[in-house]
Design a protein around this motif. Structure first.
Motif, PDB file in Angstrom:
ATOM      1  N   VAL A  45      -5.053  17.227  -9.316  1.00  0.00           N
ATOM      2  CA  VAL A  45      -4.663  16.104  -8.475  1.00  0.00           C
ATOM      3  C   VAL A  45      -4.913  16.486  -7.014  1.00  0.00           C
ATOM      4  CG1 VAL A  45      -2.769  14.594  -7.763  1.00  0.00           C
ATOM      5  CG2 VAL A  45      -2.894  15.400 -10.134  1.00  0.00           C
ATOM      6  N   ALA A  46      -5.434  15.560  -6.233  1.00  0.00           N
ATOM      7  CA  ALA A  46      -5.610  15.794  -4.796  1.00  0.00           C
ATOM      8  C   ALA A  46      -4.340  15.386  -4.055  1.00  0.00           C
ATOM      9  CB  ALA A  46      -6.798  15.004  -4.264  1.00  0.00           C
ATOM     10  N   VAL A  47      -4.057  16.079  -2.975  1.00  0.00           N
ATOM     11  CA  VAL A  47      -2.960  15.711  -2.081  1.00  0.00           C
ATOM     12  C   VAL A  47      -3.527  15.669  -0.668  1.00  0.00           C
ATOM     13  CG1 VAL A  47      -0.700  16.290  -1.149  1.00  0.00           C
ATOM     14  CG2 VAL A  47      -1.200  16.735  -3.564  1.00  0.00           C
ATOM     15  N   GLY A  48      -3.593  14.479  -0.096  1.00  0.00           N
ATOM     16  CA  GLY A  48      -4.109  14.331   1.260  1.00  0.00           C
ATOM     17  C   GLY A  48      -2.991  14.047   2.238  1.00  0.00           C
ATOM     18  N   TYR A  49      -3.314  14.121   3.523  1.00  0.00           N
ATOM     19  CA  TYR A  49      -2.301  13.844   4.546  1.00  0.00           C
ATOM     20  C   TYR A  49      -2.979  13.518   5.868  1.00  0.00           C
ATOM     21  CZ  TYR A  49      -3.178  18.790   5.721  1.00  0.00           C
ATOM     22  OH  TYR A  49      -3.780  19.990   6.048  1.00  0.00           O
ATOM     23  N   ASP A  50      -2.270  12.748   6.709  1.00  0.00           N
ATOM     24  CA  ASP A  50      -2.816  12.345   7.994  1.00  0.00           C
ATOM     25  C   ASP A  50      -2.335  13.264   9.110  1.00  0.00           C
ATOM     26  OD1 ASP A  50      -0.237  11.533   8.698  1.00  0.00           O
ATOM     27  OD2 ASP A  50      -0.637   9.396   8.473  1.00  0.00           O
ATOM     28  N   ALA A  51      -2.534  12.841  10.363  1.00  0.00           N
ATOM     29  CA  ALA A  51      -2.326  13.725  11.516  1.00  0.00           C
ATOM     30  C   ALA A  51      -0.892  13.727  12.051  1.00  0.00           C
ATOM     31  CB  ALA A  51      -3.287  13.324  12.642  1.00  0.00           C
ATOM     32  N   ARG A  52       0.030  13.061  11.388  1.00  0.00           N
ATOM     33  CA  ARG A  52       1.409  13.034  11.866  1.00  0.00           C
ATOM     34  C   ARG A  52       2.045  14.416  11.776  1.00  0.00           C
ATOM     35  NH1 ARG A  52       3.090   7.503  11.907  1.00  0.00           N
ATOM     36  NH2 ARG A  52       1.188   6.327  11.438  1.00  0.00           N
ATOM     37  N   ALA A  53       3.008  14.654  12.649  1.00  0.00           N
ATOM     38  CA  ALA A  53       3.621  15.980  12.732  1.00  0.00           C
ATOM     39  C   ALA A  53       4.252  16.403  11.416  1.00  0.00           C
ATOM     40  CB  ALA A  53       4.666  15.993  13.846  1.00  0.00           C
ATOM     41  N   THR A  54       4.784  15.431  10.656  1.00  0.00           N
ATOM     42  CA  THR A  54       5.499  15.765   9.424  1.00  0.00           C
ATOM     43  C   THR A  54       4.619  15.740   8.178  1.00  0.00           C
ATOM     44  OG1 THR A  54       6.111  13.427   9.188  1.00  0.00           O
ATOM     45  CG2 THR A  54       7.669  14.867  10.343  1.00  0.00           C
ATOM     46  N   SER A  55       3.390  15.296   8.300  1.00  0.00           N
ATOM     47  CA  SER A  55       2.597  15.005   7.104  1.00  0.00           C
ATOM     48  C   SER A  55       2.215  16.254   6.312  1.00  0.00           C
ATOM     49  CB  SER A  55       1.347  14.208   7.477  1.00  0.00           C
ATOM     50  OG  SER A  55       1.694  12.911   7.903  1.00  0.00           O
ATOM     51  N   ARG A  56       1.836  17.318   6.988  1.00  0.00           N
ATOM     52  CA  ARG A  56       1.458  18.532   6.270  1.00  0.00           C
ATOM     53  C   ARG A  56       2.639  19.055   5.457  1.00  0.00           C
ATOM     54  NH1 ARG A  56      -2.888  21.943   4.504  1.00  0.00           N
ATOM     55  NH2 ARG A  56      -1.769  23.702   3.618  1.00  0.00           N
ATOM     56  N   GLY A  57       3.824  19.043   6.035  1.00  0.00           N
ATOM     57  CA  GLY A  57       4.999  19.530   5.310  1.00  0.00           C
ATOM     58  C   GLY A  57       5.305  18.692   4.084  1.00  0.00           C
ATOM     59  N   PHE A  58       5.226  17.372   4.218  1.00  0.00           N
ATOM     60  CA  PHE A  58       5.451  16.510   3.058  1.00  0.00           C
ATOM     61  C   PHE A  58       4.373  16.727   1.994  1.00  0.00           C
ATOM     62  CE2 PHE A  58       7.721  13.446   6.097  1.00  0.00           C
ATOM     63  CZ  PHE A  58       8.983  13.801   5.652  1.00  0.00           C
ATOM     64  N   ASP A  78       0.840  -1.207   0.000  1.00  0.00           N
ATOM     65  CA  ASP A  78       0.000   0.000   0.000  1.00  0.00           C
ATOM     66  C   ASP A  78       0.870   1.250   0.000  1.00  0.00           C
ATOM     67  OD1 ASP A  78      -2.371   1.338  -0.087  1.00  0.00           O
ATOM     68  OD2 ASP A  78      -2.792   1.197   2.048  1.00  0.00           O
ATOM     69  N   GLY A  79       1.697   1.388  -1.024  1.00  0.00           N
ATOM     70  CA  GLY A  79       2.544   2.569  -1.143  1.00  0.00           C
ATOM     71  C   GLY A  79       3.912   2.367  -0.519  1.00  0.00           C
ATOM     72  N   TRP A  80       4.614   3.467  -0.275  1.00  0.00           N
ATOM     73  CA  TRP A  80       5.950   3.423   0.314  1.00  0.00           C
ATOM     74  C   TRP A  80       5.885   3.972   1.724  1.00  0.00           C
ATOM     75  CZ3 TRP A  80       9.715   7.944   0.151  1.00  0.00           C
ATOM     76  CH2 TRP A  80      10.915   7.609   0.812  1.00  0.00           C
ATOM     77  N   ARG A  81       6.328   3.174   2.691  1.00  0.00           N
ATOM     78  CA  ARG A  81       6.426   3.616   4.083  1.00  0.00           C
ATOM     79  C   ARG A  81       7.848   3.381   4.570  1.00  0.00           C
ATOM     80  NH1 ARG A  81       1.093   0.718   6.710  1.00  0.00           N
ATOM     81  NH2 ARG A  81      -0.402   1.478   5.167  1.00  0.00           N
ATOM     82  N   ALA A  82       8.308   4.283   5.420  1.00  0.00           N
ATOM     83  CA  ALA A  82       9.652   4.144   5.974  1.00  0.00           C
ATOM     84  C   ALA A  82       9.776   5.030   7.199  1.00  0.00           C
ATOM     85  CB  ALA A  82      10.708   4.525   4.933  1.00  0.00           C
ATOM     86  N   THR A  83      10.810   4.778   7.988  1.00  0.00           N
ATOM     87  CA  THR A  83      11.084   5.658   9.119  1.00  0.00           C
ATOM     88  C   THR A  83      11.616   6.989   8.598  1.00  0.00           C
ATOM     89  OG1 THR A  83      13.261   4.618   9.314  1.00  0.00           O
ATOM     90  CG2 THR A  83      11.511   3.780  10.742  1.00  0.00           C
ATOM     91  N   LEU A  84      11.523   8.001   9.441  1.00  0.00           N
ATOM     92  CA  LEU A  84      11.800   9.358   8.990  1.00  0.00           C
ATOM     93  C   LEU A  84      13.266   9.613   8.649  1.00  0.00           C
ATOM     94  CD1 LEU A  84       9.394  11.265  11.389  1.00  0.00           C
ATOM     95  CD2 LEU A  84       9.144  10.955   8.914  1.00  0.00           C
ATOM     96  N   ASP A  85      14.154   8.704   9.017  1.00  0.00           N
ATOM     97  CA  ASP A  85      15.537   8.866   8.563  1.00  0.00           C
ATOM     98  C   ASP A  85      15.668   8.540   7.081  1.00  0.00           C
ATOM     99  OD1 ASP A  85      14.943   6.202   9.128  1.00  0.00           O
ATOM    100  OD2 ASP A  85      17.033   5.688   9.527  1.00  0.00           O
ATOM    101  N   GLU A  86      14.746   7.724   6.559  1.00  0.00           N
ATOM    102  CA  GLU A  86      14.725   7.408   5.130  1.00  0.00           C
ATOM    103  C   GLU A  86      13.646   8.166   4.375  1.00  0.00           C
ATOM    104  OE1 GLU A  86      14.491   3.275   4.255  1.00  0.00           O
ATOM    105  OE2 GLU A  86      16.379   2.771   5.245  1.00  0.00           O
ATOM    106  N   PHE A  87      12.539   8.408   5.045  1.00  0.00           N
ATOM    107  CA  PHE A  87      11.415   9.092   4.409  1.00  0.00           C
ATOM    108  C   PHE A  87      11.665  10.602   4.513  1.00  0.00           C
ATOM    109  CE2 PHE A  87       7.122  10.635   3.767  1.00  0.00           C
ATOM    110  CZ  PHE A  87       6.598   9.752   2.838  1.00  0.00           C
ATOM    111  N   THR A  88      12.346  11.145   3.529  1.00  0.00           N
ATOM    112  CA  THR A  88      12.800  12.530   3.565  1.00  0.00           C
ATOM    113  C   THR A  88      12.070  13.378   2.538  1.00  0.00           C
ATOM    114  OG1 THR A  88      14.542  12.108   1.934  1.00  0.00           O
ATOM    115  CG2 THR A  88      15.100  11.783   4.283  1.00  0.00           C
ATOM    116  N   SER A  89      12.165  14.683   2.720  1.00  0.00           N
ATOM    117  CA  SER A  89      11.549  15.621   1.785  1.00  0.00           C
ATOM    118  C   SER A  89      12.084  15.405   0.367  1.00  0.00           C
ATOM    119  CB  SER A  89      11.821  17.057   2.239  1.00  0.00           C
ATOM    120  OG  SER A  89      11.349  17.985   1.293  1.00  0.00           O
TER     121      SER A  89
END
Length: 456
Positions: A44-57, A9-20
């Motif tokens: 195109v829609a861009v959605g995001y969840d409640a994580r601290a970094t999600s809005r920035g990404f 279901d997409g790409w998930r990773a810890t924040l040391d790998e999941f970078t801007s």
């Protein structure tokens, strides 16, 4: 780019790998994929969840898409992933990218692509995006970025599908500090339910518990249902595409029971096939057979459920991990819709009473699973070796059939089964079992572990 890997279901990773930088590469790959597919310049829609970094990404993604000439719509705040899927269909968009790590702990984040039909992306789509991964183009934004309300229209659609008066029903709702807060609870309340709210504030650490609605994470919700003499407890995961239900007598329900209860309730007023994954209970089949309905079995992963729901005009589809959808809705798992459906069923007949009736007709559900650590690069070799080592009997019962829809599902003469398949999200092999008793399930899981571990 080598660190970007699209799984189940997409790409998930810890924040040391999941970078801007890497998120922007995914956005560029998506822009090029959509342009090659004939969607250049569309929205195109861009959605995001409640994580601290999600809005920035999400803003990174929107910037890249707009620089490539796409118009972008963003939600006004973090919102459920199914609300993004609904927005795609409602607004006739080219697709969406959603920043979410779903139920993973706060040190993770992720990104998924949802195509223009709003359903989960099939492998040919994600493989197409991966093939287009590239450094972002530079220049001025020629597309427009604007904020819109995704949640409101989505809830309206859910309430149209589940048109129930919940007056007199008390529901304890647990958002787990995720994107269901202010959405699922408000939808239940608008339908007439008295709602007691838990963990309905935004918390980047999710209160110290991963936003995964499992029994070990919902013990306090079960306590609250009893404390408030409530009819029902409901929880969503971090992006509110999954759901869990809690009853006064049984506590947190297994996801298999949620499936069976929901399908049984829908069959009271409608008819149609059920789509389930290979890991979901055979009780679905018993229920369908009693109503002369078909069951379609698919591999684990909601993308396969979504595909089959469309092909077979299914009444209901889902998997035991908590993701479900129903006829007439976007083909995406939806924890908001399912909360309303569970509440509607409970408002007519309590879920404990419904389970009693189903058990009287079809027996109890006994199912569990374990994991065996396995590096990703060993998974296919393990399956190949297992194909040569499949037993004639498991835990003393002979094998009648082997189903290779997803890994190996070993069907036994007593009606029980054992499933071994590779996880699509973690370096593990999964071992599932269903049988007539908990003790028998335990014996099957032990046997399954003994089969797999020597091959890793």
């Amino acid at each position: 780019m080598d660190a970007i890997s699209f799984g189940t279901d997409g790409w998930r990773a810890t924040l040391d790998e999941f970078t801007s930088e890497r998120v922007r590469i995914v956005a560029q790959g998506t822009a090029d994929y959509l342009a090659d597919a004939g969607h250049a310049g569309e929205t195109v829609a861009v959605g995001y969840d409640a994580r601290a970094t999600s809005r920035g990404f999400a803003e990174d993604v929107a910037d890249v898409l707009a620089t490539n000439g796409f118009d972008v719509v963003l939600p006004e705040r973090d919102c459920p992933t199914p609300a993004v899927s609904h927005a795609i269909v409602e607004r006739d968009l080219a697709g969406a990218l959603v920043i979410t790590a779903s139920h993973n702990p706060p040190e993770y984040n992720g990104v998924k692509f949802i195509p223009g039909d709003g359903a989960s992306a099939l492998p040919e789509v994600t493989e197409g995006i991966v093939a287009h991964l590239a450094e972002p183009v530079e220049g001025e934004q020629t597309g427009e970025i604007r904020a819109v309300d995704f949640a409101g229209p989505h809830v309206a659609q859910c309430r149209d599908l589940v048109d129930a008066d919940l007056s007199g029903l008390t529901v304890v709702y647990d958002a787990m500090h995720g994107s269901g807060r202010g959405v699922t609870d408000d939808a239940l309340e608008a339908a007439g339910a008295d709602v007691v709210r838990r963990r309905c504030t935004q918390d980047a650490e999710f209160g110290g518990t991963p936003p995964e609605p499992t029994p070990e994470h919902l013990a306090e919700l079960a306590d609250a249902v009893r404390e408030h003499d409530a009819d029902l407890g409901i929880a969503n995961d971090g992006d509110a595409d999954r759901v869990a239900a809690v009853t006064p007598e049984r506590g947190v329900l297994d996801g298999n029971w949620f499936y069976v209860l929901a399908y049984d309730y829908l069959l009271e007023s409608d008819a149609g096939p059920a789509v389930r994954t290979v890991s979901t209970t055979f009780h679905v089949d018993k229920l369908a057979e009693s109503r002369d309905c078909e069951v379609v079995e698919v591999p684990v992963g909601f993308k396969w459920v979504a595909e089959a729901v469309g092909e077979h005009d299914a009444l209901f589809g889902g998997e035991e991990s908590g993701g479900y959808t129903m006829r007439g809705h976007v083909r995406q798992k939806d924890g908001v819709l399912m909360a309303l459906l569970a509440a509607a069923a409970a408002s007519e007949t309590g879920l404990d009473e419904r389970i009693d009736a189903i058990e009287a007709a079809h027996g109890e559900i006994h199912q569990d699973k374990v994991s065996v650590d396995c590096p990703d690069d060993r998974k296919q070799a393990v399956l190949a070796d297992l194909a040569e080592a499949l037993p004639d009997s498991v835990a003393g019962v002979s094998v009648e059939e082997v189903n290779d829809t997803d890994g190996f599902k070993i069907l036994l003469a007593d009606g029980s089964w054992l499933l071994v398949r590779p996880s699509g999200t973690e370096p593990k092999m999964r071992v599932y079992a269903e049988a007539g008793s908990s003790d028998r399930v335990g014996a099957l899981l032990d046997a399954g572990r003994d089969l797999v571990e020597p091959l890793v």
